[in-house]
Design a protein around this motif. Structure first.
Motif, PDB file in Angstrom:
ATOM      1  N   GLU A  28      35.457 -65.373  20.808  1.00 58.50           N
ATOM      2  CA  GLU A  28      35.550 -64.523  22.000  1.00 58.50           C
ATOM      3  C   GLU A  28      35.409 -65.357  23.281  1.00 58.50           C
ATOM      4  O   GLU A  28      36.144 -65.153  24.242  1.00 58.50           O
ATOM      5  N   THR A  29      34.485 -66.307  23.279  1.00 61.69           N
ATOM      6  CA  THR A  29      34.292 -67.171  24.446  1.00 61.69           C
ATOM      7  C   THR A  29      35.499 -68.081  24.638  1.00 61.69           C
ATOM      8  O   THR A  29      35.970 -68.272  25.761  1.00 61.69           O
ATOM      9  N   GLY A  30      36.002 -68.642  23.539  1.00 63.12           N
ATOM     10  CA  GLY A  30      37.212 -69.469  23.618  1.00 63.12           C
ATOM     11  C   GLY A  30      38.390 -68.678  24.150  1.00 63.12           C
ATOM     12  O   GLY A  30      39.146 -69.165  25.002  1.00 63.12           O
ATOM     13  N   ASN A  31      38.546 -67.459  23.675  1.00 62.75           N
ATOM     14  CA  ASN A  31      39.625 -66.599  24.160  1.00 62.75           C
ATOM     15  C   ASN A  31      39.489 -66.350  25.650  1.00 62.75           C
ATOM     16  O   ASN A  31      40.479 -66.408  26.393  1.00 62.75           O
ATOM     17  N   TYR A  61      34.645 -67.551  13.326  1.00 59.54           N
ATOM     18  CA  TYR A  61      35.388 -68.681  13.879  1.00 59.54           C
ATOM     19  C   TYR A  61      34.559 -69.286  14.997  1.00 59.54           C
ATOM     20  O   TYR A  61      33.946 -68.567  15.785  1.00 59.54           O
ATOM     21  N   ARG A  62      34.555 -70.623  15.070  1.00 61.61           N
ATOM     22  CA  ARG A  62      33.893 -71.336  16.162  1.00 61.61           C
ATOM     23  C   ARG A  62      34.896 -72.288  16.790  1.00 61.61           C
ATOM     24  O   ARG A  62      35.603 -73.011  16.087  1.00 61.61           O
ATOM     25  N   VAL A  63      34.971 -72.297  18.100  1.00 65.17           N
ATOM     26  CA  VAL A  63      35.873 -73.168  18.845  1.00 65.17           C
ATOM     27  C   VAL A  63      35.096 -74.405  19.276  1.00 65.17           C
ATOM     28  O   VAL A  63      34.002 -74.294  19.839  1.00 65.17           O
ATOM     29  N   VAL A  64      35.652 -75.582  19.007  1.00 65.42           N
ATOM     30  CA  VAL A  64      35.014 -76.843  19.390  1.00 65.42           C
ATOM     31  C   VAL A  64      35.169 -77.010  20.899  1.00 65.42           C
ATOM     32  O   VAL A  64      36.281 -77.107  21.422  1.00 65.42           O
ATOM     33  N   THR A  65      34.039 -77.030  21.602  1.00 64.55           N
ATOM     34  CA  THR A  65      34.054 -77.046  23.061  1.00 64.55           C
ATOM     35  C   THR A  65      34.739 -78.283  23.632  1.00 64.55           C
ATOM     36  O   THR A  65      35.482 -78.181  24.611  1.00 64.55           O
ATOM     37  N   ALA A  66      34.541 -79.454  23.031  1.00 66.76           N
ATOM     38  CA  ALA A  66      35.181 -80.676  23.539  1.00 66.76           C
ATOM     39  C   ALA A  66      36.703 -80.528  23.528  1.00 66.76           C
ATOM     40  O   ALA A  66      37.379 -80.929  24.487  1.00 66.76           O
TER      41      ALA A  66
END
Length: 76
Positions: A28-31, A61-66
C-alpha cells in the motif's frame, strides 16, 4: 503531486516522507509512493511486473525501499 480536492490533502508522498521510510514497506505504501491504485498495484505484484523489487512474505507483499527510491530518482 496531485491535490485531492475532497480531502484538501496531497496524494502520494513527499520527498521527506519517502526518505524516512524503513528498509521495506507494505505494498500500500509502495503504491502510494508510485501513484498506483490498490488494485493495479496488487495486480502488478501478483504478475511479477511491479516497477521495483517486491518480496512475497506469506500472504503479504513488501516493497524494497532502496529500489523504490532508485526508481523515483531519490537514491542516495
Amino acid at each position: 503531486m496531485r491535490e485531492n480536492t475532497t480531502e484538501g490533502s496531497l496524494k502520494g508522498m513527499s520527498r521527506e516522507d519517502l526518505l524516512a521510510l524503513p528498509v521495506a514497506v507494505d505494498l500500500e505504501t509502495g503504491n502510494r509512493a508510485l501513484g498506483l491504485g490498490r488494485s493495479k498495484g496488487y495486480e502488478l505484484a501478483k504478475r511479477g511486473q511491479y516497477p521495483c523489487r517486491v518480496l512475497r512474505l506469506g500472504n503479504a507483499y513488501r516493497v524494497v525501499t532502496a529500489d523504490l527510491l532508485a526508481l523515483l530518482g531519490l537514491a542516495a
